[in-house]
Design an enzyme around this catalytic site. Structure first.
Site, PDB file in Angstrom:
ATOM      1  N   ARG A 162       0.052  35.226  54.967  1.00 43.66           N
ATOM      2  CA  ARG A 162       1.037  34.520  54.107  1.00 43.66           C
ATOM      3  C   ARG A 162       1.195  35.215  52.752  1.00 43.66           C
ATOM      4  NH1 ARG A 162       1.193  32.496  58.561  1.00 43.66           N
ATOM      5  NH2 ARG A 162       1.482  30.295  59.049  1.00 43.66           N
ATOM      6  N   SER A 236       3.615  23.818  56.618  1.00 43.86           N
ATOM      7  CA  SER A 236       2.290  23.727  55.985  1.00 43.86           C
ATOM      8  C   SER A 236       2.442  23.780  54.474  1.00 43.86           C
ATOM      9  CB  SER A 236       1.404  24.899  56.411  1.00 43.86           C
ATOM     10  OG  SER A 236       1.237  24.910  57.807  1.00 43.86           O
ATOM     11  N   GLU A 338       0.891  26.958  49.898  1.00 41.79           N
ATOM     12  CA  GLU A 338       1.708  27.990  50.552  1.00 41.79           C
ATOM     13  C   GLU A 338       3.144  27.901  50.038  1.00 41.79           C
ATOM     14  OE1 GLU A 338       1.857  28.393  55.027  1.00 41.79           O
ATOM     15  OE2 GLU A 338       3.989  28.222  54.604  1.00 41.79           O
TER      16      GLU A 338
END
Ligand code: FAD
Ligand code: EPU
Length: 342
Positions: A162, A236, A338
């Site tokens: 990520r 998420s 995130e």
């Protein structure tokens, strides 16, 4: 190209947050981008794709530029691969389906991820055993200050879990215009991750294909993730943190059911969904399924924060702070968001 004023961003972010942009414009090519960037020098800019990884906690007092660059071009091929260039404004999932239809393999495991092609390198999107970097060839990006185009190879992008240079070192400096992918002509199936194999079995698949893998991934995702068209969310909200093998051993001694996956370097990636599920607003309660007014933590996946109605970005952020704190207090693990918070 038209510059709109005082626009509600609600249709432009999957959380459905009703923040306002002082200015807003779409651009379909570099000329339109340059024209928009020359509007009112000194105005802050924000590049927007599908708005599926962003949380607006306040109005944006600047110019939002929505990338609408389209086009999918087969550049060339060699014995093993085909090289496919896609405009940043192409919808990611439609691009995936397009590749599957042409029997180009590599991104079928990344089916049904919302958002656009241009944002896929930003956080090196990943799911079900594949990350974007596995199929990335290069990208072209426009440097806002230098007014010049640059090509980034895989090594230039600094991909990680990520992560990429666009999220850190070069944050807000580049506009990604297109991405070229290296896709296999002869498929290589990746089915070992998560519940793919069980799902394929449940579907009664006899002859494995990239279409079957895509269908299985779609079915698994639909069973646990909320559809942003129905419930506002950005997937998420936090990343899955990694801890040392030693730290994991200590955690495991205290919390025997803790979920962790070994990384190649010996560290262990923890399942944040599990950590969040074990904590709650009060002792003995769980965040999973928590709802206060219209802000909540999804019933089927604790890692996903949701807007059931008309909450503000601040309310979502405040819930994320509480979750972060309770996980830190219980497990001594600091979660990292995130989602891009504005
Ligand atoms: P946006 O939200 O519009 O932008 C994200 C960031 O990138 C912002 O900082 C923005 O300024 C910047 N940006 C966008 N486009 C450009 C550009 N062309 N040039 C420069 N900067 C740009 N992600 C995963 O990795 N795996 C998943 O499995 C996954 N599942 C999800 C499931 C759901 C239900 C939802 C809602 C989200 C999920 N996500 C997942 C997160 C999200 O879909 C991805 O991060 C996606 O790549 C974001 O694309 P976007 O176009 O919506 O980006
Ligand atoms: N779990 C729980 N409770 C929960 C949720 C999860 O205990 O409420 C535990 C379970 O043991 C489960 C495990 O966590 O088996 C893993 O859950 P899941 O398979 O749903 O995956 P995840 O780790 O929660 C990650 C990505 C997703 C990606 C999936 C599939 C991150 C931060 N999230 O989720 O990506 O789709 O794996 O590969 O890495 C996103 O980035 O927005 C995203 C949705």
């Amino acid at each position: 190209m038209h510059i709109h004023e005082n626009i509600s961003l609600r249709p432009y972010n999957t959380f459905g947050i009703d923040a306002e942009a002082r200015y807003f414009a779409g651009f379909a090519d570099v000329d339109e981008l340059e024209e928009a960037l020359s509007f009112k020098p000194g105005t802050p800019h924000l590049i927007l794709g599908g708005g599926s990884n962003i949380l607006f906690t306040q109005d944006f007092d600047g110019l939002i530029l929505k990338n609408e660059i389209k086009g999918i071009i087969e550049l060339h091929e060699d014995s093993e691969y085909v090289y496919v260039k896609a405009g940043a404004g192409e919808n990611w999932h439609r691009f995936v389906l397009n590749c599957i239809k042409r029997n180009w393999s590599g991104i079928e495991n990344l089916s049904l991820i919302p958002g656009n092609v241009g944002a896929s390198p930003m956080q090196n999107i990943g799911a079900y055993g594949v990350e974007m970097e596995d199929v990335f060839w290069d990208l072209e990006a426009y440097h806002i200050q230098e007014k010049k185009m640059f090509t980034f190879t895989k090594a230039d992008c600094g991909f990680g879990y990520r992560e990429s240079v666009f999220k850190r070192k070069y944050k807000d400096q580049f506009v990604i215009l297109n991405v070229t992918f290296q896709l296999r002509k002869k498929p290589r199936f990746i089915t070992s991750y998560g519940a793919i194999e069980q799902e394929l079995e449940r579907m009664g698949v006899k002859d494995l294909s990239i279409k079957a893998i895509s269908d299985a991934v779609i079915r698994i995702r639909s069973s646990k993730l909320p559809d942003p068209a129905e419930i506002g969310n950005a997937g998420s909200f936090f990343k899955n943190p990694s801890v040392s093998a030693e730290q994991f051993k200590n955690l495991k001694a205290k919390f025997e059911n803790i979920v962790g996956y070994p990384n190649a370097d010996g560290s262990v990636k923890l399942a944040t969904g599990w950590l969040i599920e074990q904590c709650g607003p009060e002792n003995g309660t769980s965040w999973k399924g928590y709802r206060k007014g219209d802000v909540g933590c999804y019933t089927k996946q604790a890692l996903v924060l949701v807007n059931y109605g008309n909450v503000s970005g601040k309310e979502i952020y405040e819930l994320s702070e509480k979750i972060l704190l309770s996980v830190k207090n219980r497990f001594g693990v600091l979660l990292e968001r995130e989602v891009n918070v504005i």
